[in-house]
Design a protein around this motif. Structure first.
Motif, PDB file in Angstrom:
ATOM      1  N   MET A   1       0.839  -1.172   0.000  1.00  0.00           N
ATOM      2  CA  MET A   1       0.000   0.000   0.000  1.00  0.00           C
ATOM      3  C   MET A   1       0.886   1.237   0.000  1.00  0.00           C
ATOM      4  SD  MET A   1      -3.101  -0.790   2.676  1.00  0.00           S
ATOM      5  CE  MET A   1      -2.008  -1.063   4.047  1.00  0.00           C
ATOM      6  N   HIS A   2       0.396   2.262  -0.648  1.00  0.00           N
ATOM      7  CA  HIS A   2       1.091   3.541  -0.702  1.00  0.00           C
ATOM      8  C   HIS A   2       0.237   4.558   0.058  1.00  0.00           C
ATOM      9  CE1 HIS A   2       3.852   6.493  -2.355  1.00  0.00           C
ATOM     10  NE2 HIS A   2       2.812   7.253  -2.635  1.00  0.00           N
ATOM     11  N   VAL A   3       0.803   5.166   1.086  1.00  0.00           N
ATOM     12  CA  VAL A   3       0.076   6.107   1.926  1.00  0.00           C
ATOM     13  C   VAL A   3       0.558   7.524   1.607  1.00  0.00           C
ATOM     14  CG1 VAL A   3      -0.426   6.814   4.293  1.00  0.00           C
ATOM     15  CG2 VAL A   3      -0.156   4.387   3.751  1.00  0.00           C
ATOM     16  N   VAL A   4      -0.398   8.420   1.420  1.00  0.00           N
ATOM     17  CA  VAL A   4      -0.081   9.836   1.212  1.00  0.00           C
ATOM     18  C   VAL A   4      -0.813  10.635   2.276  1.00  0.00           C
ATOM     19  CG1 VAL A   4      -0.310  11.828  -0.321  1.00  0.00           C
ATOM     20  CG2 VAL A   4       0.207   9.573  -1.282  1.00  0.00           C
ATOM     21  N   ILE A   5      -0.055  11.461   2.980  1.00  0.00           N
ATOM     22  CA  ILE A   5      -0.638  12.400   3.927  1.00  0.00           C
ATOM     23  C   ILE A   5      -0.345  13.785   3.379  1.00  0.00           C
ATOM     24  CG2 ILE A   5      -0.616  13.275   6.292  1.00  0.00           C
ATOM     25  CD1 ILE A   5       0.255  10.417   7.134  1.00  0.00           C
ATOM     26  N   ALA A   6      -1.398  14.503   3.061  1.00  0.00           N
ATOM     27  CA  ALA A   6      -1.258  15.819   2.443  1.00  0.00           C
ATOM     28  C   ALA A   6      -1.962  16.857   3.302  1.00  0.00           C
ATOM     29  CB  ALA A   6      -1.846  15.799   1.034  1.00  0.00           C
ATOM     30  N   TRP A   7      -1.281  17.981   3.508  1.00  0.00           N
ATOM     31  CA  TRP A   7      -1.815  19.075   4.313  1.00  0.00           C
ATOM     32  C   TRP A   7      -1.928  20.337   3.477  1.00  0.00           C
ATOM     33  CZ3 TRP A   7      -3.699  18.288   9.024  1.00  0.00           C
ATOM     34  CH2 TRP A   7      -3.230  17.209   9.786  1.00  0.00           C
ATOM     35  N   TRP A   8      -2.989  21.081   3.714  1.00  0.00           N
ATOM     36  CA  TRP A   8      -3.193  22.375   3.076  1.00  0.00           C
ATOM     37  C   TRP A   8      -3.230  23.437   4.156  1.00  0.00           C
ATOM     38  CZ3 TRP A   8      -4.868  17.901   1.139  1.00  0.00           C
ATOM     39  CH2 TRP A   8      -4.720  17.681  -0.240  1.00  0.00           C
ATOM     40  N   ASP A   9      -2.408  24.457   3.995  1.00  0.00           N
ATOM     41  CA  ASP A   9      -2.395  25.601   4.898  1.00  0.00           C
ATOM     42  C   ASP A   9      -3.560  26.486   4.497  1.00  0.00           C
ATOM     43  OD1 ASP A   9      -1.993  27.991   6.208  1.00  0.00           O
ATOM     44  OD2 ASP A   9       0.114  28.161   5.666  1.00  0.00           O
ATOM     45  N   GLY A  10      -4.524  26.663   5.381  1.00  0.00           N
ATOM     46  CA  GLY A  10      -5.721  27.433   5.069  1.00  0.00           C
ATOM     47  C   GLY A  10      -5.432  28.857   4.640  1.00  0.00           C
ATOM     48  N   THR A  11      -4.353  29.435   5.124  1.00  0.00           N
ATOM     49  CA  THR A  11      -4.037  30.812   4.748  1.00  0.00           C
ATOM     50  C   THR A  11      -3.483  30.904   3.339  1.00  0.00           C
ATOM     51  OG1 THR A  11      -1.809  30.667   5.693  1.00  0.00           O
ATOM     52  CG2 THR A  11      -3.578  31.468   7.127  1.00  0.00           C
ATOM     53  N   ARG A  12      -2.841  29.849   2.867  1.00  0.00           N
ATOM     54  CA  ARG A  12      -2.257  29.876   1.520  1.00  0.00           C
ATOM     55  C   ARG A  12      -3.323  30.014   0.460  1.00  0.00           C
ATOM     56  NH1 ARG A  12       1.249  25.081  -1.112  1.00  0.00           N
ATOM     57  NH2 ARG A  12      -0.268  24.966  -2.755  1.00  0.00           N
ATOM     58  N   GLY A  13      -4.379  29.211   0.543  1.00  0.00           N
ATOM     59  CA  GLY A  13      -5.465  29.291  -0.427  1.00  0.00           C
ATOM     60  C   GLY A  13      -6.236  30.590  -0.312  1.00  0.00           C
ATOM     61  N   ALA A  14      -6.365  31.096   0.915  1.00  0.00           N
ATOM     62  CA  ALA A  14      -7.096  32.352   1.114  1.00  0.00           C
ATOM     63  C   ALA A  14      -6.358  33.517   0.457  1.00  0.00           C
ATOM     64  CB  ALA A  14      -7.275  32.623   2.604  1.00  0.00           C
ATOM     65  N   VAL A  15      -5.031  33.507   0.536  1.00  0.00           N
ATOM     66  CA  VAL A  15      -4.239  34.576  -0.063  1.00  0.00           C
ATOM     67  C   VAL A  15      -4.337  34.537  -1.582  1.00  0.00           C
ATOM     68  CG1 VAL A  15      -1.878  35.390  -0.420  1.00  0.00           C
ATOM     69  CG2 VAL A  15      -2.648  34.786   1.880  1.00  0.00           C
ATOM     70  N   SER A  16      -4.306  33.329  -2.154  1.00  0.00           N
ATOM     71  CA  SER A  16      -4.335  33.206  -3.613  1.00  0.00           C
ATOM     72  C   SER A  16      -5.750  33.295  -4.174  1.00  0.00           C
ATOM     73  CB  SER A  16      -3.701  31.878  -4.038  1.00  0.00           C
ATOM     74  OG  SER A  16      -4.520  30.798  -3.631  1.00  0.00           O
ATOM     75  N   GLY A  17      -6.753  33.244  -3.293  1.00  0.00           N
ATOM     76  CA  GLY A  17      -8.138  33.307  -3.752  1.00  0.00           C
ATOM     77  C   GLY A  17      -8.681  31.982  -4.241  1.00  0.00           C
ATOM     78  N   THR A  18      -7.948  30.877  -3.976  1.00  0.00           N
ATOM     79  CA  THR A  18      -8.398  29.565  -4.451  1.00  0.00           C
ATOM     80  C   THR A  18      -8.982  28.699  -3.355  1.00  0.00           C
ATOM     81  OG1 THR A  18      -6.194  28.637  -4.119  1.00  0.00           O
ATOM     82  CG2 THR A  18      -6.696  29.537  -6.311  1.00  0.00           C
ATOM     83  N   ALA A  19      -8.949  29.145  -2.116  1.00  0.00           N
ATOM     84  CA  ALA A  19      -9.426  28.321  -1.007  1.00  0.00           C
ATOM     85  C   ALA A  19     -10.931  28.110  -1.099  1.00  0.00           C
ATOM     86  CB  ALA A  19      -9.090  28.984   0.331  1.00  0.00           C
ATOM     87  N   ARG A  20     -11.357  26.916  -0.793  1.00  0.00           N
ATOM     88  CA  ARG A  20     -12.781  26.624  -0.682  1.00  0.00           C
ATOM     89  C   ARG A  20     -13.115  26.744   0.791  1.00  0.00           C
ATOM     90  NH1 ARG A  20     -14.314  21.191  -3.459  1.00  0.00           N
ATOM     91  NH2 ARG A  20     -16.279  21.881  -2.649  1.00  0.00           N
ATOM     92  N   THR A  21     -13.582  27.905   1.184  1.00  0.00           N
ATOM     93  CA  THR A  21     -13.735  28.171   2.615  1.00  0.00           C
ATOM     94  C   THR A  21     -15.041  27.677   3.212  1.00  0.00           C
ATOM     95  OG1 THR A  21     -14.558  30.353   2.061  1.00  0.00           O
ATOM     96  CG2 THR A  21     -12.219  30.176   2.557  1.00  0.00           C
TER      97      THR A  21
END
Length: 117
Positions: free
Chosen positions: A1-21
């Motif tokens: 099995m291949h495990v991926v743990i991915a994190w998104w910094d909520g402020t990063r998307g908010a700054v770029s305008g791409t965050a789904r808030t």
């Protein structure tokens, strides 16, 4: 099995305008919930929403059949779910555990233990 743990910094998307808030209306979205798309993508065995409220991070722990499937579909899941690539991503291989007949996969408690290890 291949495990991926991915994190998104909520402020990063908010700054770029791409965050789904506003995800409050989405069924199955939120920490501790099974990832609602587990089954939509070939090779994706299981998924779990994760969060770190103190750091302002949201993320996914995804279990794949192989790294190729993860590499192919994680960008699609990232764009669909968060509108941008993850801020942080870790991947590793995990030996398959013997399964019992009728076992649907990794149980939430097992996944939680894996995430905290």
């Amino acid at each position: 099995m291949h495990v991926v743990i991915a994190w998104w910094d909520g402020t990063r998307g908010a700054v770029s305008g791409t965050a789904r808030t506003d995800r409050s209306g989405e069924a199955g979205f939120g920490p501790g919930a099974a990832a609602s798309f587990a089954g939509e993508y070939p090779g994706l065995r299981d998924g779990q929403w994760i969060d770190e409220p103190v750091a302002g991070w949201e993320g996914l722990a995804l279990i794949w059949d192989c790294a190729d499937s993860a590499d192919l579909f994680l960008p699609v899941i990232s764009e669909q779910t968060f509108g941008c690539a993850p801020s942080h991503r870790w991947a590793f291989e995990l030996d398959d555990a013997p399964s019992t007949p009728g076992d649907p996969g990794m149980h939430p408690a097992e996944l939680e233990l894996l995430l905290r290890a």
